[in-house]
Design an enzyme around this catalytic site. Structure first.
Site, PDB file in Angstrom:
ATOM      1  N   ASP A  82      30.750  83.932 -13.084  1.00 38.00           N
ATOM      2  CA  ASP A  82      30.275  85.303 -13.297  1.00 38.00           C
ATOM      3  C   ASP A  82      29.018  85.548 -12.460  1.00 38.00           C
ATOM      4  OD1 ASP A  82      29.309  87.790 -14.363  1.00 38.00           O
ATOM      5  OD2 ASP A  82      30.551  87.427 -16.130  1.00 38.00           O
ATOM      6  N   SER A 132      31.411  93.358 -15.411  1.00 35.53           N
ATOM      7  CA  SER A 132      32.349  92.259 -15.633  1.00 35.53           C
ATOM      8  C   SER A 132      33.611  92.681 -16.379  1.00 35.53           C
ATOM      9  CB  SER A 132      31.665  91.137 -16.420  1.00 35.53           C
ATOM     10  OG  SER A 132      30.650  90.569 -15.646  1.00 35.53           O
ATOM     11  N   ASP A 360      25.419  84.671 -14.119  1.00 36.29           N
ATOM     12  CA  ASP A 360      25.149  86.110 -14.203  1.00 36.29           C
ATOM     13  C   ASP A 360      23.905  86.399 -15.033  1.00 36.29           C
ATOM     14  OD1 ASP A 360      26.096  89.006 -13.999  1.00 36.29           O
ATOM     15  OD2 ASP A 360      26.059  88.724 -16.174  1.00 36.29           O
ATOM     16  N   HIS A 364      20.289  88.095 -13.905  1.00 32.01           N
ATOM     17  CA  HIS A 364      19.753  89.315 -14.525  1.00 32.01           C
ATOM     18  C   HIS A 364      18.288  89.137 -14.928  1.00 32.01           C
ATOM     19  CE1 HIS A 364      23.200  91.911 -14.580  1.00 32.01           C
ATOM     20  NE2 HIS A 364      23.966  91.067 -15.253  1.00 32.01           N
ATOM     21  N   HIS A 401      31.666  89.672  -9.400  1.00 30.11           N
ATOM     22  CA  HIS A 401      30.838  90.614  -8.631  1.00 30.11           C
ATOM     23  C   HIS A 401      29.636  89.845  -8.112  1.00 30.11           C
ATOM     24  CE1 HIS A 401      28.086  90.372 -11.944  1.00 30.11           C
ATOM     25  NE2 HIS A 401      29.083  90.641 -12.783  1.00 30.11           N
TER      26      HIS A 401
HETATM   27 ZN   LIG Z   1      26.089  90.866 -15.373  1.00 29.01          ZN
END
Ligand SMILES: [Zn+2]
Ligand SMILES: *[C@@H]1O[C@H](CO)[C@@H](O)[C@H](O)[C@H]1NC(C)=O
Ligand SMILES: *[C@@H]1O[C@H](CO)[C@@H](O)[C@H](O)[C@H]1NC(C)=O
Ligand SMILES: *[C@@H]1O[C@H](CO)[C@@H](O)[C@H](O)[C@H]1NC(C)=O
Length: 547
Positions: A82, A132, A360, A364, A401
């Site tokens: 992710d 996601s 991920d 962040h 992504h």
């Molecule tokens: Zn995210």
């Protein structure tokens, strides 16, 4: 003085104050000296042309050997990193090498040795930069849909419960395609099992946030019309057919009046205990089943898992590897191993989804070190899988992504990937090799000057890398992500293509699902060679019995 002369003067001033050309200055920050690795100790051979010629020759030889693979896939394992952007790959492989005291840039992640690589375009129906949930719908169900919706088609807008109640908007994922063919399916993740990415295998929801009934109610709807994601996993197909479900998110399955094994209360307001319901349902059908909540339980059934296994190891997400309690928290590689042991009992094959979900989350937070370490853990899980499976298994590794971490400045070879760049800003203040365009790491200027973050304790796990635009959470990026494939039909995954093509390509190689299938699917038996032998023996016995 004309503008042309002014411009020339400016150029002259710039050339005079920096060495190198205008775009590639050769100025060095002073304070990065102590972080230098000495390239001489590592890379003497690189100084000879032979080194690079041999390296290129080996590359061609490998490529020629691997160019096509027309076998069929009995099993498909999809590994999803992710937020694992392409800069994340470079930074993670460099960290991997530097942890082994090498310069680092030349290192390969295990999955970077896979024979086929492509690029996937990640935008979703209504967003240039996706989340996601819509990406999970693309890479698992083969359809692009709207931001933050999962398992429903583009007619459903985010949060539109009523639109998603129309079953004609519901999509089947490749996990459902595998089950329809008599194969098994399972999911493994380091996030909550109800989180956006894994939910793409089983859920249809107008909003990824509707993980428990509390969230559906808060949005003003009822679970009769829009069942929450946890409820869908336990009570409806295909989730209720999964042989293994391993991850976090216990709180979405138990009542808010109930305290779990680790002292955390649940989120459910409907009083249901879905873990108990799952166990009771399996037991009533006479199949062996086990619910586990810690690592020692998992390891005790590692080699002979029950027919159905539910493991929820934390109330929310599993901890970051660098902050985990190694005694109680399983690693992603351990979870993957148990899942493969479970699923490989089905002779027809299986589909397994494995998510390294916390790269991920770390991005962040602008926690670069943690994001890279999670990527290395993800790599270990893939290595484990390749060790365990045979050449009838297609493994596809990709990301949903990108993120907005950049690798910047003219850092010297072997420069600490987590340390300062060897460059100075126009303000003569140094900066880091890894920085973000946005996120919580943005620092206010002090007396009008940029802060020198290279003087901070940047090896602290929760040190935030510098960001330009302040945001509570750093955002995703819109760049393409890499797709790496190994095993039957890996060559299908080269090229630059829509993310939604991925499940159809996997299904083509595995002879499942509603799309195109490989030519060989119509003739080949994907059954284990031994079962063919059984069939022959049985036929012979039957034949003998007739006489
Ligand atoms: Zn995210
Ligand atoms: C790297 O070097 C350090 C310091 O010399 C040493 O403690 C460590 O064991 C080395 N690590 C490896 C993987 O060789
Ligand atoms: C879902 O509901 C729980 C329980 O009320 C709450 O703690 C959580 O923040 C909600 N999730 C979202 C994304 O709003
Ligand atoms: C794991 O769970 C089992 C069963 O509940 C329990 O007996 C054991 O103490 C737990 N182990 C740890 C390390 O918490």
């Amino acid at each position: 003085m004309g503008t042309v002369r002014l411009f020339l003067l400016l150029v002259l001033v710039m050339v005079a104050t920096t060495r190198g050309d205008r775009y590639h200055p050769e100025k060095n920050a002073q304070n990065s000296q102590q972080l230098q690795r000495n390239p001489d100790a590592f890379n003497t051979a690189e100084r000879t042309p032979e080194f690079w010629k041999n390296s290129a020759k080996a590359g061609i030889e490998t490529r020629l050997k691997d160019i096509r693979n027309d076998k069929l896939a009995r099993n498909v394992i999809m590994f999803l990193g992710d937020g694992m952007s392409i800069p994340t790959l470079m930074a993670a492989r460099t960290l991997k090498g530097q942890r082994q005291n090498r310069t680092g840039e030349e290192t390969e992640l295990f999955f970077e040795t896979f024979p086929s690589v492509g690029l996937s375009k990640t935008y979703c129906l209504d967003k240039q930069i996706p989340d996601s949930a819509c990406t999970a719908t693309a890479y698992l169900a083969g359809i692009k849909n709207n931001y933050e919706t999962v398992g429903v088609d583009g007619r459903v807008q985010r949060g539109d419960c009523l639109a998603s109640a129309d079953k004609s908007t519901h999509l089947d994922s490749i996990a459902a395609w595998a089950l329809d063919d008599g194969r098994d399916a399972g999911i493994v993740t380091t996030t909550r099992v109800t989180h956006a990415s894994p939910s793409g295998t089983y859920a249809r929801s107008a909003h990824r946030d509707w993980e428990s009934d509390a969230n559906v109610t808060q949005a003003g709807f009822t679970t009769d019309v829009c069942p929450d994601i946890a409820m869908q996993l336990i009570t409806t197909s295909p989730g209720n057919k999964f042989k293994v479900i391993l991850g976090g998110g216990r709180r979405e399955f138990i009542p808010n009046t109930f305290t779990d094994e680790e002292g955390r209360t649940g989120h459910r307001e409907d009083g249901r205990n879905l873990i108990e319901e799952w166990k009771n349902y399996k037991t009533s059908r006479g199949v062996s089943n086990e619910y586990v909540w810690n690592r020692s339980q998992l390891m005790s059934l590692r080699n002979s898992p029950p027919e159905y296994l539910l493991g929820l190891f934390k109330s929310s997400h599993l901890p970051y590897n660098l902050q985990a309690d190694k005694a109680t928290d399983p690693t992603l590689a351990e979870l993957t191993e148990v899942a493969i042991n479970s699923l490989s009992r089905n002779e027809k094959g299986y589909f397994l989804f494995v998510e390294g979900g916390r790269t991920d989350h770390a991005h962040h937070d602008n926690w670069a070190q943690m994001a890279l370490d999670e990527t290395l853990e993800f790599d270990l899980a893939i290595e484990k899988a390749v060790e365990m499976v045979g050449d009838d298994t297609l493994i596809v590794v990709t990301a949903d992504h990108a993120h907005v971490m950049a690798i910047n400045g003219y850092t010297k070879r072997g420069g600490d990937i987590l340390g300062p760049s060897d460059d100075l800003g126009g303000d003569n203040v140094p900066y880091m090799t890894l920085s973000y365009t946005n996120g919580p790491g943005a620092r206010p200027h002090v007396d009008g000057n940029r802060v020198d973050v290279t003087k901070e304790d940047f090896m602290d796990l929760e040190w935030r890398s510098h960001a330009d635009v302040f945001l509570e959470w750093e955002t995703h990026g819109g760049d393409d992500v890499a797709v790496m494939a190994w095993g039957p039909h890996h060559h299908l995954f080269t090229g630059v293509y829509e993310q939604s093509h991925i499940p159809f390509r996997m299904a083509y190689a595995a002879c499942i699902g509603p799309g195109l299938h490989a030519d060989a699917c119509s003739s080949a038996s994907l059954l284990h060679p031994l079962s063919l032998l059984y069939a022959i023996v049985l036929a012979a016995l039957y034949h003998t019995a007739q006489w």
